[in-house]
Motif scaffolding. Sequence first.
Motif, mmCIF file in Angstrom:
data_model
loop_
_atom_site.group_PDB
_atom_site.id
_atom_site.type_symbol
_atom_site.label_atom_id
_atom_site.label_comp_id
_atom_site.label_asym_id
_atom_site.label_seq_id
_atom_site.Cartn_x
_atom_site.Cartn_y
_atom_site.Cartn_z
ATOM 1 N N GLU A 137 28.581 38.179 35.753
ATOM 2 C CA GLU A 137 28.654 37.554 34.457
ATOM 3 C C GLU A 137 28.588 38.185 33.103
ATOM 4 N N ALA A 138 29.375 38.227 32.136
ATOM 5 C CA ALA A 138 29.371 38.946 30.822
ATOM 6 C C ALA A 138 30.171 38.134 29.932
ATOM 7 N N GLU A 139 30.072 38.340 28.797
ATOM 8 C CA GLU A 139 30.730 37.853 27.941
ATOM 9 C C GLU A 139 32.397 38.431 27.573
ATOM 10 N N ALA A 140 33.214 37.868 26.898
ATOM 11 C CA ALA A 140 35.021 38.413 27.442
ATOM 12 C C ALA A 140 35.414 38.906 27.035
ATOM 13 N N ARG B 170 38.987 44.399 28.914
ATOM 14 C CA ARG B 170 37.600 43.891 28.400
ATOM 15 C C ARG B 170 38.112 43.507 30.507
ATOM 16 N N ILE B 171 36.343 42.445 30.625
ATOM 17 C CA ILE B 171 36.643 42.474 31.642
ATOM 18 C C ILE B 171 37.547 41.019 31.659
ATOM 19 N N SER B 172 37.701 39.799 31.188
ATOM 20 C CA SER B 172 38.223 39.361 30.662
ATOM 21 C C SER B 172 40.189 39.340 30.871
ATOM 22 N N SER B 173 40.507 40.384 30.980
ATOM 23 C CA SER B 173 41.738 40.879 31.372
ATOM 24 C C SER B 173 42.150 41.551 32.712
ATOM 25 N N ILE B 174 40.824 41.520 33.345
ATOM 26 C CA ILE B 174 41.211 42.457 34.410
ATOM 27 C C ILE B 174 42.083 41.201 35.301
ATOM 28 N N GLY B 175 41.378 39.827 36.015
ATOM 29 C CA GLY B 175 42.047 38.790 36.376
ATOM 30 C C GLY B 175 41.490 39.651 38.446
ATOM 31 N N ASN B 176 43.090 39.176 39.759
ATOM 32 C CA ASN B 176 43.242 39.719 40.921
ATOM 33 C C ASN B 176 42.772 41.377 40.858
ATOM 34 N N ALA B 177 43.419 42.163 40.441
ATOM 35 C CA ALA B 177 43.299 43.407 39.862
ATOM 36 C C ALA B 177 42.715 44.296 40.485
ATOM 37 N N GLU B 178 43.468 45.089 41.383
ATOM 38 C CA GLU B 178 42.160 46.034 42.364
ATOM 39 C C GLU B 178 41.652 46.658 41.593
ATOM 40 N N TYR C 263 32.947 36.214 36.058
ATOM 41 C CA TYR C 263 34.716 36.683 36.474
ATOM 42 C C TYR C 263 34.442 37.350 37.991
ATOM 43 N N ASP C 264 35.487 36.402 38.777
ATOM 44 C CA ASP C 264 35.233 36.255 40.172
ATOM 45 C C ASP C 264 36.507 38.445 39.899
ATOM 46 N N ILE C 265 35.823 39.797 40.476
ATOM 47 C CA ILE C 265 36.786 40.865 40.507
ATOM 48 C C ILE C 265 36.151 41.617 41.876
ATOM 49 N N ALA D 73 37.491 59.673 30.599
ATOM 50 C CA ALA D 73 35.916 60.317 31.169
ATOM 51 C C ALA D 73 35.839 59.281 31.996
ATOM 52 N N CYS D 74 36.077 58.196 31.416
ATOM 53 C CA CYS D 74 36.069 56.660 32.063
ATOM 54 C C CYS D 74 36.983 56.158 33.279
ATOM 55 N N THR D 75 37.573 56.888 33.479
ATOM 56 C CA THR D 75 39.347 57.210 34.618
ATOM 57 C C THR D 75 38.735 56.019 35.322
ATOM 58 N N VAL D 76 39.445 54.628 35.879
ATOM 59 C CA VAL D 76 39.415 54.646 37.490
ATOM 60 C C VAL D 76 41.231 53.759 37.364
ATOM 61 N N HIS D 77 41.071 53.241 38.267
ATOM 62 C CA HIS D 77 42.386 52.876 39.333
ATOM 63 C C HIS D 77 41.991 51.134 38.472
ATOM 64 N N LEU D 78 43.410 51.033 37.635
ATOM 65 C CA LEU D 78 43.463 49.328 38.262
ATOM 66 C C LEU D 78 44.816 49.606 38.770
ATOM 67 N N ASN D 79 45.504 48.590 40.072
ATOM 68 C CA ASN D 79 46.431 48.500 40.927
ATOM 69 C C ASN D 79 47.110 49.509 41.426
#
Length: 155
Positions: A16-19, A63-71, A4-6, A47-53
């Motif tokens: 590289e990771a399982e979906a 899931r890593i497979s749901s991230i797509g192009n999000a910042e 996955y490109d993130i 505790a795990c909070t990050v920003h997604l867009n």
Amino acid sequence: MPSYDIKVNGKSLSVEAEADTPLLWILRDQLKMKGTKFGCGIGQCGACTVHLNGNAARSCSLRISSIGNAEIITIEGLSEDGNHPVQLAWMEENVPQCGYCQAGQIMSAASFLSKVENPSEEDIHQWMSGNICRCGTYPRIKKAIYRAAKEGVTE
Ligand code: FES
Ligand code: FES
């Protein structure tokens, strides 16, 4: 294994990771970015909070497979030198105790203040209620959020 490109903290990375691998696992175990913490693993503690867009998101439940192009922005990328208004306010108000929950608290507060200019006490309570602090630093968190709100937070 799929790859996955993130985008993390302004950098394009390939992993590289399982979906169904949670983003939190990728950040901590693969990218060695340990600022984002593992608490409950089920979306309950913050505790795990990050920003997604720009929006606060629980990286343990993405899931890593749901991230797509999000910042993705983590605590390491919130500011260059720890000088984001929320981080400065956290230092001024001496917020942390053990510190474990604090990256998640700061990321939640930064996202909140980028959307709400003059929050009321109830606004703060509502927004931050999903971030748990076992040490009970809530009064100082609230003071720091008021302080940062006065400075103005745009990102
Ligand atoms: S570790 Fe993600 S919400 Fe608790
Ligand atoms: S400062 Fe210890 S859990 Fe929040």
